[in-house]
Design an enzyme around this catalytic site. Structure first.
Site, PDB file in Angstrom:
ATOM      1  CG  MET A 153      -8.607   6.016   7.481  1.00 53.61           C
ATOM      2  SD  MET A 153      -9.443   4.751   6.514  1.00 53.61           S
ATOM      3  CE  MET A 153     -10.047   3.662   7.786  1.00 53.61           C
ATOM      4  CG  ASP A 186      -1.950  -1.026   1.188  1.00 51.97           C
ATOM      5  OD1 ASP A 186      -2.235  -1.495   0.073  1.00 51.97           O
ATOM      6  OD2 ASP A 186      -2.497  -1.373   2.244  1.00 51.97           O
ATOM      7  CE  LYS A 238      -8.385   5.686  -2.510  1.00 48.92           C
ATOM      8  NZ  LYS A 238      -9.335   5.875  -1.455  1.00 48.92           N
TER       9      LYS A 238
END
Ligand code: SAH
Length: 488
Positions: free
Chosen positions: A388, A253, A275
């Site tokens: 997050m 990741d 991402k």
């Protein structure tokens, strides 16, 4: 490149000592150190020591060594396969060395290289496998450092695997020479038998090795879902490190720092899937398909995720896909971001008399009408770690206050936990919404809420609220791409 004349003055060999006597002359620390080293073998130890010190005596009785409790005499070393002069007394060591040489017995004198026929290595012992590190007496500290590094690379169960291999040698000899036999051994040491031994399942390892003998199909792959920890390289577990060094492919990741990915085997294929600002990232379905494809191709894959793979890592979906495809996998835990952030803040997540439970949440489930269960736990005193949570900071604070949590409840925020560029902020629930507007936070952010936060160390943190106004008007660039890093 080593220079052409770089030749070893001492050539490494392994000396058979099983059932042989090894003599050690000396009654103190040096003799004890050698005795401990030799006790890793099945040699029978003969320790020649009058006035032996207490520790050495204790060792002699524990190890079942023969103790010659009189002053040194050459007759005492007769018949030994090797001799160690470890008296600490130069004249005596020299006498022992001369006697040994006269009797034709190789001798080692501690710290006196000029008297040595051989040197003892720093030893990584995974009997029957041994790795001996020698520096010809030049650098014992270097040898120890290398020993530690090599020790870390090797599975603790390597010896068991080697012993199993020995029991399969005759059977493997019956396989056609060349490719087929080579593949048996490489699948044996890297495939199912090795994995089963590592898991402590010896019967299954034996069965898997038998399967390999009869099956002619290439080995199936294996996926390790590995936690890379919060970012600092040395918070990686030894197991994660070892798997990285054995991997054929590393699927990682974006949140996993380059330095950690670079710890993998040099010729491993590296496949970023997460991402990253401005880069295409794969969908979860594409990642699942990639893992299955690599597994079917017989690869040893490390699926590297930040923190712990089972905490907001979508490991559940990957495991389900692998199970369905019949591909073997294992999970290697990592230090999750909440723990790293708490450590950076010296923040007790549980605190006697204050809080005895904690919640890992994302805060992304607060949109509906009903309050999720974790919010009720927060109100009843649990410590809450919000993953997050940057973009929902106002929502989290607002809903918790509305539900009855005091606006004065302590809050700690850590950006880039565990890394050198970490930043710490403290404040209250009432200050928390200011997080959303902060353009200066570009790394991943962990928010911890609850009364236990009051027990943290605020000496190196900045107030959350102080910059609430200053920040508005900063360039907006950082909030593109969700700014808080991967939203897994
Ligand atoms: N599996 C990961 C979490 C992945 S979700 C784990 O166990 O830690 C990604 C979120 O984790 C980020 O948005 C952030 O909230 C948090 N995070 C990951 N690394 C972090 C770090 N070094 N410092 C602070 N928060 C971090």
């Amino acid at each position: 490149m080593s220079p052409a004349n770089a030749k070893l003055n001492a050539f490494p060999v392994f000396v058979r000592v099983d059932g042989e006597a090894v003599a050690i002359v000396g009654n103190g620390e040096e003799a004890l150190a050698k005795a401990r080293l030799l006790a890793q073998s099945s040699a029978s130890l003969r320790i020649i020591a009058d006035n032996a010190d207490a520790e050495l005596l204790a060792f002699i009785s524990l190890a079942g060594a023969v103790h010659v409790d009189t002053a040194y005499d050459a007759a005492q070393i007769e018949g030994a396969a090797m001799v160690f002069a470890a008296s600490g007394d130069e004249a005596l060591d020299r006498r022992v060395a001369e006697d040994a040489r006269r009797l034709g017995i190789p001798v080692n004198a501690v710290d006196r290289p000029e008297l040595c026929d051989f040197f003892t290595p720093a030893l990584v012992n995974r009997a029957p496998v041994a790795i001996a590190i020698g520096t010809e007496g030049a650098g014992p500290v270097l040898a120890q450092m290398l020993r530690v590094r090599i020790d870390r690379m090797l599975s603790p169960s390597l010896g068991r695997l080697a012993a199993l291999a020995a029991s399969f040698r005759a059977a493997a000899e019956r396989l056609p020479k060349g490719n087929r036999r080579r593949r048996f051994w490489s699948d044996f040491f890297a495939g199912a038998p090795a994995k089963a031994i590592e898991a402590g399942e010896f019967d299954r390892a034996h069965g898997a090795a038998l399967d390999l003998l009869v099956s002619n199909t290439p080995a199936s792959g294996h996926i390790a879902l590995v936690g890379a920890g919060p970012g600092a390289e040395d918070l990686l577990t030894l197991r994660a490190h070892r798997l990285l060094m054995e991997a054929d492919a590393i699927v990682h990741d974006a949140l996993v720092p380059e330095a950690i990915v670079a710890m993998g085997r040099r010729d491993a294929e590296r496949l970023p899937v997460g991402k990253r600002k401005g880069c295409h990232s794969k969908s979860q379905e594409e990642i699942n398909a990639l893992l299955i494809e690599l597994g079917r191709a017989g690869k040893r894959v490390v699926r590297l995720k930040s923190g712990d793979p089972l905490v907001f890592g979508r490991a559940g979906e990957e495991m389900a896909a692998l199970r369905e495809a019949g591909i073997a996998y294992e999970v290697v835990p990592g230090v999750t971001a909440a723990f790293a952030a708490a450590a950076d803040f010296e923040l007790p997540l549980t605190l006697r008399g204050v809080t005895s439970s904690m919640v890992f949440t994302t805060g992304h489930d607060l949109k509906g009408n009903s309050l999720p269960d974790w919010a009720k736990l927060a109100i009843s005193g649990a410590t809450v770690a919000v993953y997050m949570g940057r973009s929902v900071a106002a929502e989290v604070a607002g809903r918790l206050i509305e539900a009855g949590l005091s606006p004065d409840t302590a809050v700690a925020v850590v950006e880039n936990a565990s890394l050198n560029n970490r930043r710490r902020f403290h404040g209250t629930l009432a200050d928390l919404p200011s997080l959303e507007a902060r353009a200066d936070l570009t790394g991943p952010v962990m928010t911890i809420i609850g009364d236990a936060v009051a027990g943290a160390n605020f000496e190196r943190s900045e107030p959350l609220a102080a910059r609430r106004r200053e920040d508005t008007g900063h360039e907006e660039a950082a909030s593109v791409a969700g700014a808080e890093g991967a939203r897994e």
